[in-house]
Design a protein around this motif. Structure first.
Motif, PDB file in Angstrom:
ATOM      1  N   THR A   8       6.017  11.978  14.674  1.00 28.12           N
ATOM      2  CA  THR A   8       5.691  10.365  14.628  1.00 28.12           C
ATOM      3  C   THR A   8       4.963   9.693  13.674  1.00 28.12           C
ATOM      4  O   THR A   8       4.601   8.429  13.709  1.00 28.12           O
ATOM      5  CB  THR A   8       4.990  10.215  15.858  1.00 28.12           C
ATOM      6  OG1 THR A   8       3.840  10.650  15.997  1.00 28.12           O
ATOM      7  CG2 THR A   8       5.827  10.676  17.254  1.00 28.12           C
ATOM      8  N   ARG A   9       4.936  10.493  12.237  1.00 32.42           N
ATOM      9  CA  ARG A   9       4.105   9.735  11.176  1.00 32.42           C
ATOM     10  C   ARG A   9       5.259   9.887  10.142  1.00 32.42           C
ATOM     11  O   ARG A   9       6.223  11.050  10.224  1.00 32.42           O
ATOM     12  CB  ARG A   9       3.026  10.321  11.026  1.00 32.42           C
ATOM     13  CG  ARG A   9       2.901  11.686  10.457  1.00 32.42           C
ATOM     14  CD  ARG A   9       1.574  12.232  10.264  1.00 32.42           C
ATOM     15  NE  ARG A   9       0.378  11.442   9.734  1.00 32.42           N
ATOM     16  CZ  ARG A   9      -0.223  11.552   8.833  1.00 32.42           C
ATOM     17  NH1 ARG A   9      -0.259  12.682   8.160  1.00 32.42           N
ATOM     18  NH2 ARG A   9      -1.165  10.639   8.629  1.00 32.42           N
ATOM     19  N   VAL A  10       5.409   9.078   8.929  1.00 31.36           N
ATOM     20  CA  VAL A  10       5.949   9.067   7.868  1.00 31.36           C
ATOM     21  C   VAL A  10       5.334   8.428   6.618  1.00 31.36           C
ATOM     22  O   VAL A  10       4.176   7.461   6.845  1.00 31.36           O
ATOM     23  CB  VAL A  10       7.379   8.259   8.114  1.00 31.36           C
ATOM     24  CG1 VAL A  10       7.111   6.848   8.309  1.00 31.36           C
ATOM     25  CG2 VAL A  10       8.344   8.463   6.973  1.00 31.36           C
ATOM     26  N   SER A  11       5.414   8.789   5.675  1.00 28.32           N
ATOM     27  CA  SER A  11       4.661   8.489   4.476  1.00 28.32           C
ATOM     28  C   SER A  11       5.673   7.552   3.833  1.00 28.32           C
ATOM     29  O   SER A  11       6.944   7.740   3.675  1.00 28.32           O
ATOM     30  CB  SER A  11       4.638   9.624   3.381  1.00 28.32           C
ATOM     31  OG  SER A  11       4.238   9.117   2.078  1.00 28.32           O
ATOM     32  N   LEU A  12       5.027   6.410   3.300  1.00 30.43           N
ATOM     33  CA  LEU A  12       5.924   5.314   2.830  1.00 30.43           C
ATOM     34  C   LEU A  12       5.175   4.512   1.497  1.00 30.43           C
ATOM     35  O   LEU A  12       3.809   4.697   1.587  1.00 30.43           O
ATOM     36  CB  LEU A  12       6.465   4.302   3.576  1.00 30.43           C
ATOM     37  CG  LEU A  12       5.552   3.280   4.235  1.00 30.43           C
ATOM     38  CD1 LEU A  12       6.361   2.230   5.127  1.00 30.43           C
ATOM     39  CD2 LEU A  12       4.896   4.089   5.612  1.00 30.43           C
ATOM     40  N   GLY A  13       5.638   3.692   1.077  1.00 29.95           N
ATOM     41  CA  GLY A  13       5.385   2.971  -0.017  1.00 29.95           C
ATOM     42  C   GLY A  13       5.570   1.455   0.197  1.00 29.95           C
ATOM     43  O   GLY A  13       6.705   1.257   0.326  1.00 29.95           O
ATOM     44  N   GLY A  64       0.812  -1.074   0.005  1.00 27.35           N
ATOM     45  CA  GLY A  64       0.139  -0.032   0.046  1.00 27.35           C
ATOM     46  C   GLY A  64       0.794   1.166  -0.019  1.00 27.35           C
ATOM     47  O   GLY A  64       2.164   1.283   0.094  1.00 27.35           O
ATOM     48  N   ASP A  65       0.073   2.470  -0.179  1.00 23.39           N
ATOM     49  CA  ASP A  65       0.836   3.760  -0.134  1.00 23.39           C
ATOM     50  C   ASP A  65       0.065   4.526   0.912  1.00 23.39           C
ATOM     51  O   ASP A  65      -1.073   4.337   1.258  1.00 23.39           O
ATOM     52  CB  ASP A  65       0.844   4.371  -1.521  1.00 23.39           C
ATOM     53  CG  ASP A  65       1.737   3.429  -2.646  1.00 23.39           C
ATOM     54  OD1 ASP A  65       2.950   3.926  -2.398  1.00 23.39           O
ATOM     55  OD2 ASP A  65       0.979   2.997  -3.347  1.00 23.39           O
ATOM     56  N   GLY A  66       0.868   5.368   1.836  1.00 27.65           N
ATOM     57  CA  GLY A  66       0.109   6.084   2.475  1.00 27.65           C
ATOM     58  C   GLY A  66       1.120   6.740   3.778  1.00 27.65           C
ATOM     59  O   GLY A  66       2.272   6.483   3.675  1.00 27.65           O
ATOM     60  N   TYR A  67       0.438   6.768   5.002  1.00 25.64           N
ATOM     61  CA  TYR A  67       1.199   7.414   6.105  1.00 25.64           C
ATOM     62  C   TYR A  67       1.260   6.108   7.233  1.00 25.64           C
ATOM     63  O   TYR A  67       0.075   5.537   7.288  1.00 25.64           O
ATOM     64  CB  TYR A  67       0.503   8.552   7.028  1.00 25.64           C
ATOM     65  CG  TYR A  67       0.760   9.722   6.112  1.00 25.64           C
ATOM     66  CD1 TYR A  67       2.125  10.353   6.325  1.00 25.64           C
ATOM     67  CD2 TYR A  67       0.035  10.373   5.140  1.00 25.64           C
ATOM     68  CE1 TYR A  67       2.542  11.648   5.710  1.00 25.64           C
ATOM     69  CE2 TYR A  67       0.451  11.615   4.454  1.00 25.64           C
ATOM     70  CZ  TYR A  67       1.596  12.159   4.858  1.00 25.64           C
ATOM     71  OH  TYR A  67       1.869  13.600   4.107  1.00 25.64           O
ATOM     72  N   ILE A  68       2.282   5.875   7.805  1.00 24.80           N
ATOM     73  CA  ILE A  68       2.326   5.046   9.032  1.00 24.80           C
ATOM     74  C   ILE A  68       2.283   6.124  10.290  1.00 24.80           C
ATOM     75  O   ILE A  68       3.007   6.840  10.293  1.00 24.80           O
ATOM     76  CB  ILE A  68       3.267   3.667   8.987  1.00 24.80           C
ATOM     77  CG1 ILE A  68       3.222   3.146  10.062  1.00 24.80           C
ATOM     78  CG2 ILE A  68       4.711   4.558   8.954  1.00 24.80           C
ATOM     79  CD1 ILE A  68       4.377   1.739  10.182  1.00 24.80           C
TER      80      ILE A  68
END
Length: 579
Positions: A193-198, A169-173
């Motif tokens: 405390t959040r990051v965008s990743l694929g 998926g793509d989005g924020y954790i």
């Protein structure tokens, strides 16, 4: 079971479970919460002043805590992990048990204190096949539990490294802190405390019939091959390798399929052709593997799913047809009134076209069907005009035929197109309490009085007039009522209003209003307060509560020393008729 007996059983069970709580032997004053202190991270401290020997103190999502008072004061210290702006509630109790506490409480609000943990994310935020995703956390001053959310919750080591298992998926954790007790309350932090990743470890490879085919997914004597669509959900322009074949009952069919090397189109899709040379009639499954070559994530594999090819060379016919509606309402299409009719043909071979004829036998519509043994076609009373606009046909009967490739037609059914619309109506009816009475229950300690306060048709629900036993069975008083509603095409909402008030002999008394469903489920729909006047119940979905014959059934009840007078009821129904 009759309405009367069913209502009696359900109301009794409901009263025992939810309607009233017996007052404790001792009556205490409302406790006072004061001196709230959140300077200690993750805690709220304070004092409770009460004339009870114990107090129950609680914050949302956390467990109950009981504290003994000394000289009328108790100090408390509660964890607040997971909370932001919240409140503390306190109840007076005679013992450190919930059943000994009164139903009256007081609340005091506070802003919880917390500390933001230090999160170290991996430097590479494009996760492909075989890539790990370690997350390191430093949270020495924090408490409770930390969780990461990516499609699902995963718990983090608050002071260490956790390997997360991430789905594609793509989005924020995001990272949240939750309380360490019930784990029902959680809070997030700032953007640190959040990051965008694929995350892309594989690819979807969904095969379906291409809409460009004349007979999508089928091979016949007129169409020796069919075009299949492969959807990958990957970026535009990526190269891929497709290795595919046909299977029959899970066994590969020799001589079918092959390898395709190409590039995904602008929709992240591709097409390929399947032939049926030498194959017998039947259904075949498309199987194999797709590999998308992604420069950012690597080679992403995925098995082919969902594709079938049907070989059918039989002449057109059908053995039966099922029709969902004989009358349709194109201007409504809701609330149980169909805006279209669906025809499902069984035992059909080769039939591919439906034709609609008016009462004067004029062709008004021709629609295509896919070729299968069970084929539905839906018609909503519209046709496509020459300018491609949708035109609604006039009121009247229309005949439906199935037509094969040779032009032979077979009668399938008929539909009436009805242009009427829904027109809103409101029905309001005020009735005396006794005029709708169909059943009653009076405990051995209680009394149901008629004609209270000089009101015609009124009822008095007087609990514990004969003895002081504080059980539902002994003190309960309830009545069951029903009222017939007008006939309509659709029922929207219904609401009960009760006119009454606490008996003069017992100020402060209340009664509960309940609605009964045809399945025997009883729901609390509001409380009639002690004030003399009209007390509204909850506005509810009318379709849920109307019985056969459009009857509305409700109950009024009291117990545990409550004494209440009811003069009348008003039922308000919002509904629709055809017009």
């Amino acid at each position: 079971m009759s309405v009367r007996n069913l209502a009696r059983a359900v109301v009794g069970a409901f009263i025992i479970a939810t309607a009233f709580v017996a007052a404790p032997a001792n009556a205490y004053s409302l406790p006072i919460v004061s001196a709230l202190d959140t300077n200690t991270i993750g805690h709220v401290k304070g004092t409770v002043t009460s004339d009870a020997p114990y107090v129950l103190v609680w914050a949302p999502g956390h467990y109950d805590h009981y504290f003994a008072t000394a000289d009328g004061v108790a100090s408390f210290d509660l964890e607040t992990w997971g909370l932001t702006t919240s409140y503390v509630e306190a109840w007076p109790c005679s013992q450190p048990t919930e059943s000994s506490c009164t139903s009256f409480n007081t609340a005091s609000y506070f802003t919880a204190s917390d500390v933001t943990p230090t999160i170290t994310w991996p430097s590479d935020l494009k996760i492909g096949p075989g890539d790990a995703f370690p997350v390191t956390v430093s949270d020495p001053q924090g408490g409770g539990v930390l969780v990461a959310f990516w499609q699902e919750v995963q718990y983090l080591d608050r002071n260490g490294t956790t390997q997360l298992d991430l789905g594609d998926g793509d989005g924020y954790i995001d990272v949240y802190r939750c309380d360490s007790e019930a784990r029902l309350e959680c809070r997030n932090f700032d953007s640190s405390t959040r990051v965008s990743l694929g995350v892309h470890k594989s690819t979807k490879a969904e095969v379906s019939a291409s809409p460009a085919s004349t007979f999508p997914g089928y091979v016949s004597t007129r169409q020796t091959s069919t075009q299949l669509r492969l959807q990958t959900h990957r970026p535009v322009g990526l190269p891929y390798t497709l290795d595919w074949h046909l299977e029959k009952n899970g066994v590969p069919v020799p001589g079918t399929g092959g390898e395709v090397v190409d590039t995904l189109n602008s929709d992240g899709e591709t097409t390929f052709s399947a032939t049926a040379d030498g194959l017998a009639d039947g259904t075949y499954t498309v199987a194999g593997n797709l590999t998308v070559h992604d420069p950012d994530y690597g080679d992403l594999p995925g098995p082919l799913t969902g594709g079938t090819v049907i070989v059918d060379r039989k002449p057109a016919s059908f053995t039966s047809v099922a029709q969902t509606a004989s009358r349709i309402y194109p201007n409504i299409g809701a609330h149980g009134l169909d805006d279209s009719a669906r025809f499902t043909f069984k035992g059909m071979y080769g039939g591919r076209t439906t034709e609609m004829y008016s009462a004067s036998d004029v062709l008004v519509r021709r629609g295509n069907l896919s070729q299968s043994t069970t084929t539905p076609t839906t018609w909503s009373g519209y046709v496509t005009a020459r300018d491609n606009s949708q035109k609604l046909l006039p009121d009247g009967f229309y005949t439906v035929y199935l037509v094969d490739t040779a032009g032979n037609r077979k009668l399938a059914g008929s539909v009436y197109v009805d242009h009427r619309k829904l027109v809103a109506r409101t029905y309001t009816k005020t009735v005396s309490a006794t005029s709708t009475l169909v059943d009653e229950y009076v405990g051995k300690c209680s009394t149901l009085k008629h004609g209270v306060r000089g009101w015609y048709g009124s009822l008095g629900y007087y609990a514990n007039t004969k003895c002081g036993t504080q059980t539902s069975a002994a003190s309960e008083v309830h009545t069951i009522h029903e009222l017939k509603m007008p006939t309509g095409a659709y029922y929207k909402t219904i609401e009960l209003y009760t006119y009454g008030g606490a008996a003069k002999s017992r100020p402060g008394s209340q009664a509960v209003m309940l609605y009964l469903t045809p399945r025997g489920h009883l729901y609390d729909k509001g409380t009639a307060s002690a004030r003399l006047g009209t007390h509204p119940g909850y506005t509810s979905n009318a379709e849920t509560y109307l019985w056969s014959g459009h009857y509305f059934v409700w109950a009024v009840a009291t117990a545990f020393n409550h004494q209440y007078d009811v003069k009348n009821f008003t039922v308000e129904l919002d509904y629709y008729v055809l017009g």
